[in-house]
Write a protein that holds these residues in place. Structure first.
Motif, PDB file in Angstrom:
ATOM      1  N   VAL A 130      15.624 -21.892 -23.560  1.00  0.00           N
ATOM      2  CA  VAL A 130      15.891 -23.283 -23.896  1.00  0.00           C
ATOM      3  C   VAL A 130      16.388 -23.338 -25.330  1.00  0.00           C
ATOM      4  O   VAL A 130      15.709 -22.892 -26.243  1.00  0.00           O
ATOM      5  N   ALA A 131      17.574 -23.835 -25.537  1.00  0.00           N
ATOM      6  CA  ALA A 131      18.128 -23.967 -26.882  1.00  0.00           C
ATOM      7  C   ALA A 131      17.948 -25.404 -27.336  1.00  0.00           C
ATOM      8  O   ALA A 131      18.669 -26.303 -26.893  1.00  0.00           O
ATOM      9  N   LEU A 132      16.955 -25.654 -28.178  1.00  0.00           N
ATOM     10  CA  LEU A 132      16.733 -26.993 -28.686  1.00  0.00           C
ATOM     11  C   LEU A 132      17.765 -27.315 -29.761  1.00  0.00           C
ATOM     12  O   LEU A 132      18.006 -26.509 -30.657  1.00  0.00           O
ATOM     13  N   LYS A 133      18.358 -28.482 -29.658  1.00  0.00           N
ATOM     14  CA  LYS A 133      19.335 -28.917 -30.653  1.00  0.00           C
ATOM     15  C   LYS A 133      19.011 -30.354 -31.059  1.00  0.00           C
ATOM     16  O   LYS A 133      18.560 -31.147 -30.240  1.00  0.00           O
ATOM     17  N   LEU A 134      19.264 -30.650 -32.326  1.00  0.00           N
ATOM     18  CA  LEU A 134      18.966 -31.976 -32.853  1.00  0.00           C
ATOM     19  C   LEU A 134      20.241 -32.806 -32.878  1.00  0.00           C
ATOM     20  O   LEU A 134      21.187 -32.486 -33.597  1.00  0.00           O
ATOM     21  N   GLN A 135      20.265 -33.865 -32.087  1.00  0.00           N
ATOM     22  CA  GLN A 135      21.439 -34.729 -32.027  1.00  0.00           C
ATOM     23  C   GLN A 135      21.320 -35.839 -33.072  1.00  0.00           C
ATOM     24  O   GLN A 135      20.265 -36.432 -33.243  1.00  0.00           O
ATOM     25  N   GLY A 136      22.419 -36.086 -33.777  1.00  0.00           N
ATOM     26  CA  GLY A 136      22.429 -37.162 -34.762  1.00  0.00           C
ATOM     27  C   GLY A 136      22.585 -36.685 -36.188  1.00  0.00           C
ATOM     28  O   GLY A 136      23.049 -37.421 -37.049  1.00  0.00           O
ATOM     29  N   GLY A 137      22.195 -35.425 -36.460  1.00  0.00           N
ATOM     30  CA  GLY A 137      22.387 -34.855 -37.784  1.00  0.00           C
ATOM     31  C   GLY A 137      21.881 -35.760 -38.900  1.00  0.00           C
ATOM     32  O   GLY A 137      20.767 -36.296 -38.823  1.00  0.00           O
ATOM     33  N   PRO A 138      22.689 -35.997 -39.948  1.00  0.00           N
ATOM     34  CA  PRO A 138      22.253 -36.807 -41.098  1.00  0.00           C
ATOM     35  C   PRO A 138      21.835 -38.227 -40.745  1.00  0.00           C
ATOM     36  O   PRO A 138      21.054 -38.836 -41.474  1.00  0.00           O
ATOM     37  N   TYR A 139      22.337 -38.765 -39.620  1.00  0.00           N
ATOM     38  CA  TYR A 139      21.957 -40.127 -39.251  1.00  0.00           C
ATOM     39  C   TYR A 139      20.464 -40.229 -38.930  1.00  0.00           C
ATOM     40  O   TYR A 139      19.864 -41.295 -39.084  1.00  0.00           O
ATOM     41  N   ASN A 140      19.849 -39.129 -38.477  1.00  0.00           N
ATOM     42  CA  ASN A 140      18.412 -39.150 -38.212  1.00  0.00           C
ATOM     43  C   ASN A 140      17.636 -39.527 -39.468  1.00  0.00           C
ATOM     44  O   ASN A 140      16.641 -40.252 -39.406  1.00  0.00           O
ATOM     45  N   THR A 141      18.062 -38.997 -40.606  1.00  0.00           N
ATOM     46  CA  THR A 141      17.371 -39.277 -41.862  1.00  0.00           C
ATOM     47  C   THR A 141      17.847 -40.582 -42.489  1.00  0.00           C
ATOM     48  O   THR A 141      17.053 -41.312 -43.083  1.00  0.00           O
ATOM     49  N   LEU A 142      19.116 -40.895 -42.335  1.00  0.00           N
ATOM     50  CA  LEU A 142      19.675 -42.098 -42.956  1.00  0.00           C
ATOM     51  C   LEU A 142      19.019 -43.365 -42.421  1.00  0.00           C
ATOM     52  O   LEU A 142      18.751 -44.316 -43.166  1.00  0.00           O
ATOM     53  N   TYR A 143      18.709 -43.398 -41.137  1.00  0.00           N
ATOM     54  CA  TYR A 143      18.130 -44.595 -40.529  1.00  0.00           C
ATOM     55  C   TYR A 143      16.639 -44.751 -40.814  1.00  0.00           C
ATOM     56  O   TYR A 143      16.018 -45.720 -40.378  1.00  0.00           O
ATOM     57  N   VAL A 144      16.062 -43.797 -41.555  1.00  0.00           N
ATOM     58  CA  VAL A 144      14.676 -43.947 -42.002  1.00  0.00           C
ATOM     59  C   VAL A 144      14.605 -44.876 -43.221  1.00  0.00           C
ATOM     60  O   VAL A 144      13.526 -45.271 -43.652  1.00  0.00           O
TER      61      VAL A 144
END
Length: 412
Positions: free
Chosen positions: A189-203
């Motif tokens: 299983v290759a876990l990948k994080l979708q959204g990149g910098p937007y994940n942190t920006l929307y915090v």
């Protein structure tokens, strides 16, 4: 006159016109490392933070070496350190715990914490930047299986930060990224994080309050005064919030740090209430094999703001997610964690016409580890401030660099 957006923040100079300083920020009495302490070059927008081991790396243009470094951390007295007193490496900066008088806490404790939160949100337009800004940011995301790094991606990005008093979203432009991934440690299983910098920006809660504290959702929480502390020598109220017991959907719990005098949110730490695994999985798991169950066991967030000339702006944020991966035909499940963090390292005010065109922006569906190009350009980071790598991450980088060199030799 401003340079074009794609070259403005990232011009490479042939001559090294900056000094580099590294070291550690500690608590004076206990000698413990201080994680996420902020270091800013006095009178400028140049800054960085300490990593999870308290280490820092700060690159200062030579024109500013007669200034001080302002070192601040929640609950500690701010310290001014002359840059001229720093060595290139192994600097130790100690901060003293700031003690708040108990009588002051009791007398001024807010009786209605919800009203204070409402006032803080209402004051957003006055207390935060009213002008658009072009920010240079360092972004990093890591994936671990248990405690071992299996994927690391880093990037320098341009963020066009829209004013806090308008509803328009921020725009992000990817300048350059690098990665290393050891898929042999990822099972199948290759876990990948979708959204990149937007994940942190929307915090950024003050820019995007609708994700957690919309006017309607405020009524789903109980807000209480927890304690007082200080940051940058200012008195800070700590307001704790929890979702009400009769609210069944997964919401959040955590702490808000509010400047007493100006009613400004200076930071927040919070997490998602995961009571229903299936419901939580629907929020975060986009695709998975049919014979695998994947669900989050922890999702937590952090955001910190910085102040300049009486106005506040987004400075740092992070997202931590922990998942269990359960195969139908295996006795044991796997545990993975994903961390994304972004720090603003420099910025300047720009006109509203400087917003990048759509084709220049990265998509909100970006998977950074697919876009990045590897660690074959070790000199790229040059003068740009980044978060000092943790020892485990640094080891992972060195390992992949050795593998790249071996592959190059074998192909010759």
């Amino acid at each position: 006159m401003l340079l074009p957006l794609e070259t403005m923040a990232f011009q490479q100079n042939n001559a090294i016109d900056y000094n580099e300083y590294s070291g550690e920020v500690k608590e004076e009495s206990s000698n413990k490392s201080l994680v996420f302490a902020t270091l800013t070059v006095e009178g400028t927008n140049i800054s960085t933070i300490t990593n999870t081991e308290g280490n820092f790396l700060l690159k200062v243009p030579k024109q500013f070496i007669d200034k001080n470094i302002v070192v601040s951390f929640l609950g500690y007295k701010t310290k001014m350190v002359p840059i001229s007193s720093l060595k290139p490496e192994k600097n130790e900066i100690s901060l003293e715990v700031s003690v708040t008088q108990l009588s002051e806490i009791n007398i001024n404790a807010p009786k209605d914490a919800l009203a204070l939160v409402r006032e803080t949100l209402k004051n957003r337009d006055e207390n935060y930047f009213k002008d658009p800004a072009l920010m240079t940011a360092f972004y990093r995301e890591t994936i671990k299986r248990r405690r071992r790094n299996v994927s690391l991606a880093e990037a320098v990005v341009n963020i066009y930060k829209t004013p806090y008093d308008i509803g328009r979203d921020d725009a992000v432009e990817l300048y350059k990224a690098r990665k290393s991934t050891d898929y042999s440690k990822l099972d199948t299983v290759a876990l990948k994080l979708q959204g990149g910098p937007y994940n942190t920006l929307y915090v950024d809660l003050m820019k995007y309050p609708e994700y957690i504290f919309s006017e309607e959702s405020l009524l789903n929480y109980k807000f209480t005064f927890d304690r007082s502390t200080t940051t940058n020598d200012r008195l800070i109220y700590v307001i704790r919030f929890n979702q009400l017991e009769n609210v069944l959907e997964p919401l959040y719990q955590g702490e808000l740090y509010i400047d007493v005098e100006n009613k400004v949110l200076t930071g927040a730490i919070f997490s998602l209430n995961i009571t229903d695994q299936e419901q939580a999985a629907q929020l975060f798991v986009r695709r998975k094999p049919a014979r695998v169950d994947v669900w989050p066991t922890e999702v937590s967030y952090r955001v910190d703001y910085r102040e300049k000339d009486g106005k506040w702006y987004y400075g740092y944020s992070s997202v931590f997610m922990e998942f269990k991966v359960d195969w139908e035909d295996k006795w044991f499940n796997s545990q993975y964690s994903m961390t994304a963090e972004m720090a603003i390292t420099d910025w300047e005010s720009v006109s509203r016409t400087e917003r990048p065109k759509y084709r220049q922006r990265i998509k909100k569906s970006i998977i950074l580890s697919d876009e990045a190009s590897g660690f074959s350009d070790p000199d790229f980071w040059g003068e740009y401030n980044i978060i000092e790598p943790e020892k485990s991450i640094e080891s992972a980088i060195r390992k992949i660099q050795r593998q790249l060199r071996r592959a190059e030799r074998n192909s010759d």
